[in-house]
Write an enzyme that holds these catalytic residues in place. Structure first.
Site, PDB file in Angstrom:
ATOM      1  N   GLN A   1       4.129   6.930   2.314  1.00 28.20           N
ATOM      2  CA  GLN A   1       3.367   6.326   3.569  1.00 28.20           C
ATOM      3  C   GLN A   1       3.025   4.972   2.959  1.00 28.20           C
ATOM      4  OE1 GLN A   1       1.595   7.889   6.559  1.00 28.20           O
ATOM      5  NE2 GLN A   1       3.642   8.383   6.282  1.00 28.20           N
TER       6      GLN A   1
ATOM      7  N   TRP B   1       0.826  -1.456   0.021  1.00 30.57           N
ATOM      8  CA  TRP B   1      -0.219  -0.155  -0.210  1.00 30.57           C
ATOM      9  C   TRP B   1       0.894   1.158   0.091  1.00 30.57           C
ATOM     10  CZ3 TRP B   1      -4.910   2.016   0.221  1.00 30.57           C
ATOM     11  CH2 TRP B   1      -5.005   3.183   0.959  1.00 30.57           C
TER      12      TRP B   1
ATOM     13  N   ASN C   1       0.290   5.937   0.600  1.00 25.35           N
ATOM     14  CA  ASN C   1      -0.675   6.713   0.270  1.00 25.35           C
ATOM     15  C   ASN C   1       0.282   8.025   0.344  1.00 25.35           C
ATOM     16  OD1 ASN C   1      -0.832   5.749   3.210  1.00 25.35           O
ATOM     17  ND2 ASN C   1      -1.583   7.809   3.707  1.00 25.35           N
ATOM     18  N   ASP C   2       0.231   8.976   1.122  1.00 27.02           N
ATOM     19  CA  ASP C   2       0.908  10.296   0.873  1.00 27.02           C
ATOM     20  C   ASP C   2       2.520  10.317   0.652  1.00 27.02           C
ATOM     21  OD1 ASP C   2      -1.563  10.716   2.371  1.00 27.02           O
ATOM     22  OD2 ASP C   2      -0.423  11.684   4.227  1.00 27.02           O
TER      23      ASP C   2
END
Ligand code: FRU
Length: 497
Positions: free
Chosen positions: A54, A35, A37-38
């Site tokens: 992230q 995964w 994110n940011d």
């Protein structure tokens, strides 16, 4: 280095050495596995761009967050470096949340991030958030012995210890450091706090830069602050916003705020607020300044509201946007893909002055899924504005996504409702088109798993991920009314540089 970081490095290295055959974008950063994110720690260090992110390597859903790491010479082709941070200390054991990076005076690379620890006593099971430092050489990072450098007792009384995160650091003219940090206020909603440090290690609260007074969402995340074309800019990412006209969408919005700091107390007085991206997938953007003075923004090409529905499972999930150059023109933000992308252009196809009279056409050589397309559309006669102009792309007999320009209504919309797999619960967006002056420029970057559309000078941008079959390569132009179309298309070839 702790056991958890070692474990993550060993785990990801197996995927890097022997990646499975599966679809990936060619110019958008994706994690080796798991995964993303940011974007975090986006910075220039030791002759290269560094991008951290992230990262939860062990599956494709958000989990105990690590920092992944990659480097690049041109912001487009990235080489993985081993994961930089793992959540393995008492102050960050449930997550190394977002933060930023900067070069210290002694040449070391400093990362500042939020440590997250679930509070077992809290009935809502929220996490305490503190700010922490790690210092490294561009590959290995050591957490600072005096972490946390900003604790919850260092923040003002009405600040919420469960909402205090995402430090963005910069150096001031006198060589000291400042950081903006997002903070929830028990009364006022969201605010941005400023902290100051003489050396990057010892931090003190300075002042509250701005409060949202419960406008623009309940909490802000991932703030950024910088000068752009001599004007002060504050970026924030607003959670749970209500819809406001055609500028702000329901849900999460990246906000671009122009203003000035009052010279006494450093309070940021807002002049104007815009949405950074009108599409479905752009959040938590972070900027850096290049050595040639450009301000570059990269964002997580997703948004917390669009990650839930999955129809395709791969070994990784999540991608970054194309990095964008920011400028202010006529009081508005304009964005364009970094100029480095032009080095990857090949196989140019040009169609000039194509007249469309309420019809649907394809143009020879204009198809593909990894493309840089420049188009202009104009009225044939100034007084006869056409009703609509639609571009369908990533198209096959069953699938397509589309951009629609409706000049008389002053509207522009994007839709991925027919993009094949129903990617999320948010598949359409609409916004206002600035006044029609007879002609409109459109640039579209397609990269297998996404489309980014820059309208006009780049004052309106739509970003969206696509789960469309990669063989859906057609592009169709549809007019209602009479118009003239110019198209220049380039295939983007990652082997060129
Ligand atoms: C934004 C965000 C940040 C936080 C991180 C956790 O997407 O919620 O505020 O630091 O993600 O992964």
């Amino acid at each position: 280095m702790g056991d958890l970081l070692n474990r993550a490095r060993e785990f990801e290295s197996r995927w890097i050495q022997d990646p499975p055959m599966e679809l990936r974008p060619l110019f958008h950063f994706t994690p080796p596995v798991g995964w993303l994110n940011d974007p975090n720690g986006f910075s220039w260090y030791d002759g290269q761009y560094h991008l951290f992110y992230q990262y939860y390597p062990y599956n494709t859903h958000w989990g105990a967050i690590h920092w992944g790491h990659a480097v690049s010479h041109d912001l487009l082709q990235w080489t993985y470096r081993p994961a930089a941070l793992a959540p393995e200390n008492d102050y960050d054991k449930d997550g190394c949340f977002s933060g930023s990076g900067i070069t210290m005076d002694d040449g070391r690379h400093l990362l500042m991030y939020t440590g997250y620890v679930y509070d077992e006593e809290d009935p809502e099971h929220r996490g305490i958030q503190t700010q922490n430092i790690a210092i490294g050489d561009g590959t290995d990072y050591e957490k600072y012995v005096n972490n946390p450098v900003i604790r919850t007792q260092d923040i003002p009384d009405t600040s919420d210890p469960y909402d205090f995160r995402d430090p963005k650091i910069w150096k001031t003219e006198d060589g000291s450091y400042q950081a903006v940090i997002a903070s929830g206020d028990l009364k006022l909603g969201a605010k941005v706090l400023v902290f100051h440090s003489p050396d990057g290690l010892q931090w003190k609260y300075s002042h509250c830069m701005t409060v949202n007074d419960n406008r623009f969402g309940k909490m802000w995340e991932c703030p950024d602050y910088f000068l752009l074309d001599s004007q002060e800019v504050l970026l924030v990412n607003a959670m749970d916003m209500a819809e406001e006209g055609s500028e702000f969408h329901k849900g999460n919005n990246g906000l671009f705020i122009l203003g000035h700091s009052d010279s006494d107390q450093g309070i940021f007085c807002e002049h104007s607020v815009f949405t950074l991206d009108h599409g479905m997938d752009f959040y938590a953007g972070q900027t850096m300044e290049t050595t040639d003075g450009r301000r570059i923004l990269i964002g997580w090409m997703q948004n917390p509201g669009t990650t839930l529905k999955r129809t395709v499972e791969r070994s990784y999930y999540g991608q970054m946007s194309i990095p964008r150059e920011l400028k202010i023109r006529n009081g508005r933000l304009v964005q364009s893909p970094v100029r480095e992308l032009e080095r990857y252009r090949s196989e140019k196809t040009v169609h000039r002055n194509v007249c469309l009279h309420s019809e649907q056409i394809r143009l020879d050589g204009i198809h593909g899924r990894v493309l840089d397309l420049e188009m202009t559309v104009s009225s044939i006669k100034a007084e006869a504005i056409f009703d609509s102009f639609v571009i369908q792309f990533a198209q096959s007999d069953e699938q397509y996504s589309e951009l629609s320009i409706i000049p008389k209504a002053g509207r522009v919309t994007v839709s991925r409702s027919h993009s094949g797999a129903d990617p999320t619960n948010l598949n359409e967006r609409e916004t206002a088109l600035s006044e029609w002056n007879g002609k409109l420029c459109i640039r579209m970057i397609l990269d297998y798993c996404s489309a980014e559309i820059f309208i006009g000078d780049g004052e309106t941008v739509f970003s969206m991920t696509l789960e469309t079959d990669p063989e859906a390569e057609d592009i169709t132009f549809i007019s209602q009314g009479d118009l003239i179309l110019n198209v220049t298309a380039y295939r983007l070839d990652p082997t060129l540089v």
